[in-house]
Motif scaffolding. Sequence first.
Motif, mmCIF file in Angstrom:
data_model
loop_
_atom_site.group_PDB
_atom_site.id
_atom_site.type_symbol
_atom_site.label_atom_id
_atom_site.label_comp_id
_atom_site.label_asym_id
_atom_site.label_seq_id
_atom_site.Cartn_x
_atom_site.Cartn_y
_atom_site.Cartn_z
ATOM 1 N N MET A 1 0.832 -1.194 0.000
ATOM 2 C CA MET A 1 0.000 0.000 0.000
ATOM 3 C C MET A 1 0.872 1.251 0.000
ATOM 4 O O MET A 1 1.846 1.341 0.737
ATOM 5 N N ARG A 2 0.529 2.210 -0.848
ATOM 6 C CA ARG A 2 1.264 3.472 -0.874
ATOM 7 C C ARG A 2 0.691 4.401 0.184
ATOM 8 O O ARG A 2 -0.509 4.454 0.421
ATOM 9 N N TRP A 3 1.586 5.167 0.840
ATOM 10 C CA TRP A 3 1.160 6.123 1.855
ATOM 11 C C TRP A 3 1.610 7.511 1.432
ATOM 12 O O TRP A 3 2.706 7.694 0.959
ATOM 13 N N GLY A 4 0.756 8.486 1.630
ATOM 14 C CA GLY A 4 1.089 9.863 1.294
ATOM 15 C C GLY A 4 -0.172 10.625 0.938
ATOM 16 O O GLY A 4 -1.187 10.029 0.551
ATOM 17 N N LEU A 5 -0.112 11.935 1.060
ATOM 18 C CA LEU A 5 -1.290 12.754 0.793
ATOM 19 C C LEU A 5 -1.685 12.730 -0.669
ATOM 20 O O LEU A 5 -2.817 13.054 -1.014
ATOM 21 N N THR A 6 -0.770 12.306 -1.539
ATOM 22 C CA THR A 6 -1.079 12.268 -2.967
ATOM 23 C C THR A 6 -1.156 10.831 -3.481
ATOM 24 O O THR A 6 -1.074 10.599 -4.679
ATOM 25 N N ALA A 7 -1.315 9.869 -2.565
ATOM 26 C CA ALA A 7 -1.319 8.462 -2.972
ATOM 27 C C ALA A 7 -2.620 8.051 -3.646
ATOM 28 O O ALA A 7 -2.705 6.990 -4.244
ATOM 29 N N GLY A 8 -3.641 8.895 -3.562
ATOM 30 C CA GLY A 8 -4.912 8.555 -4.196
ATOM 31 C C GLY A 8 -5.775 7.691 -3.301
ATOM 32 O O GLY A 8 -5.488 7.486 -2.131
ATOM 33 N N GLY A 9 -6.862 7.189 -3.852
ATOM 34 C CA GLY A 9 -7.781 6.360 -3.087
ATOM 35 C C GLY A 9 -9.212 6.833 -3.278
ATOM 36 O O GLY A 9 -9.481 7.814 -3.986
ATOM 37 N N ARG A 10 -10.131 6.131 -2.630
ATOM 38 C CA ARG A 10 -11.540 6.460 -2.737
ATOM 39 C C ARG A 10 -12.113 6.637 -1.338
ATOM 40 O O ARG A 10 -11.658 6.011 -0.380
ATOM 41 N N ALA A 11 -13.110 7.482 -1.221
ATOM 42 C CA ALA A 11 -13.719 7.746 0.076
ATOM 43 C C ALA A 11 -15.233 7.773 -0.053
ATOM 44 O O ALA A 11 -15.775 8.118 -1.107
ATOM 45 N N THR A 12 -15.894 7.392 1.015
ATOM 46 C CA THR A 12 -17.344 7.482 1.094
ATOM 47 C C THR A 12 -17.701 8.420 2.231
ATOM 48 O O THR A 12 -17.219 8.238 3.362
ATOM 49 N N PHE A 13 -18.487 9.437 1.945
ATOM 50 C CA PHE A 13 -18.861 10.413 2.964
ATOM 51 C C PHE A 13 -20.169 9.992 3.619
ATOM 52 O O PHE A 13 -21.168 9.746 2.942
ATOM 53 N N VAL A 14 -20.141 9.864 4.944
ATOM 54 C CA VAL A 14 -21.335 9.499 5.700
ATOM 55 C C VAL A 14 -21.628 10.633 6.682
ATOM 56 O O VAL A 14 -20.953 10.753 7.709
ATOM 57 N N PRO A 15 -22.601 11.503 6.380
ATOM 58 C CA PRO A 15 -22.886 12.625 7.298
ATOM 59 C C PRO A 15 -23.493 12.123 8.599
ATOM 60 O O PRO A 15 -24.278 11.167 8.611
ATOM 61 N N ALA A 16 -23.107 12.765 9.706
ATOM 62 C CA ALA A 16 -23.639 12.390 11.016
ATOM 63 C C ALA A 16 -23.417 13.525 11.992
ATOM 64 O O ALA A 16 -22.394 14.222 11.932
ATOM 65 N N ASP A 17 -24.367 13.726 12.886
ATOM 66 C CA ASP A 17 -24.223 14.690 13.974
ATOM 67 C C ASP A 17 -23.564 13.965 15.132
ATOM 68 O O ASP A 17 -24.204 13.163 15.824
ATOM 69 N N LEU A 18 -22.295 14.230 15.366
ATOM 70 C CA LEU A 18 -21.546 13.471 16.364
ATOM 71 C C LEU A 18 -21.914 13.839 17.795
ATOM 72 O O LEU A 18 -21.436 13.209 18.746
ATOM 73 N N ALA A 19 -22.766 14.833 17.971
ATOM 74 C CA ALA A 19 -23.264 15.145 19.307
ATOM 75 C C ALA A 19 -24.434 14.246 19.686
ATOM 76 O O ALA A 19 -24.879 14.253 20.836
ATOM 77 N N ASP A 20 -24.916 13.465 18.750
ATOM 78 C CA ASP A 20 -26.079 12.607 18.935
ATOM 79 C C ASP A 20 -25.608 11.151 19.011
ATOM 80 O O ASP A 20 -25.069 10.613 18.042
ATOM 81 N N LEU A 21 -25.834 10.497 20.155
ATOM 82 C CA LEU A 21 -25.348 9.125 20.318
ATOM 83 C C LEU A 21 -26.012 8.166 19.336
ATOM 84 O O LEU A 21 -25.386 7.199 18.888
ATOM 85 N N GLY A 22 -27.260 8.422 18.995
ATOM 86 C CA GLY A 22 -27.927 7.594 17.999
ATOM 87 C C GLY A 22 -27.258 7.702 16.646
ATOM 88 O O GLY A 22 -27.111 6.702 15.923
ATOM 89 N N GLU A 23 -26.844 8.906 16.297
ATOM 90 C CA GLU A 23 -26.120 9.117 15.042
ATOM 91 C C GLU A 23 -24.757 8.422 15.066
ATOM 92 O O GLU A 23 -24.298 7.894 14.051
ATOM 93 N N LEU A 24 -24.110 8.436 16.234
ATOM 94 C CA LEU A 24 -22.833 7.734 16.358
ATOM 95 C C LEU A 24 -23.007 6.242 16.109
ATOM 96 O O LEU A 24 -22.209 5.619 15.404
#
Length: 199
Positions: A1-24
């Motif tokens: 695995m390559r490491w570095g800020l420019t190594a690329g990759g894919r991400a999935t964004f999951v929005p959540a209100d971290l002040a809410d335990l149910g959301e956590l």
Amino acid sequence: MRWGLTAGGRATFVPADLADLGELDRLTETVGEIGILVNNAGFYPMVPTVAVTPDEFQRIYDVNLRSAYFLTASIAPRMAAAGGGAIVNTSSIGARIGMPVAAAYSGTKAALESMTRSWSVEFGSAGVRVNAVCAGMIRTDKLLEIVPEEQMQFLGAQAPLGRYGTSEDIAEVVLFLASPRSSFVTGAVIVADGGVSVP
């Protein structure tokens, strides 16, 4: 695995209100097994102590501290069962120096550094490393809503390195702590503040 800020990759964004335990709970169930957890949520109203309302105080602690606690409580055992992992907590120089309009915020960051050390001992034997980065004044859009650009330039110039930090400065430290390059590092808090907190 390559490491570095420019190594690329894919991400999935999951929005959540971290002040809410149910959301956590929903968030941890959605992401499933992960090998790296970065506790980076932050709520930081820069106001004098007497101006903080009980509801605002509660939200500061819920977002900055309780979310990190219960995300770690949920995810660290999964990491351990999978053979190990890395947790990186984001602290602040508010945990190290007096800031006149950030008592509640600074308290959460000091507590997070303490929990970092405790977790490193608690989960270390299972191969889970827990560290933190203590960030200085970092230029972000959110901070610019509170601190004008001119003031940031002035404050940055007072640091031994003569500038404020960037998101990339902190990301590089987080990347190091999350990667195999820091395989023998746990319970550490790396200060990345341009030297501001040096006595």
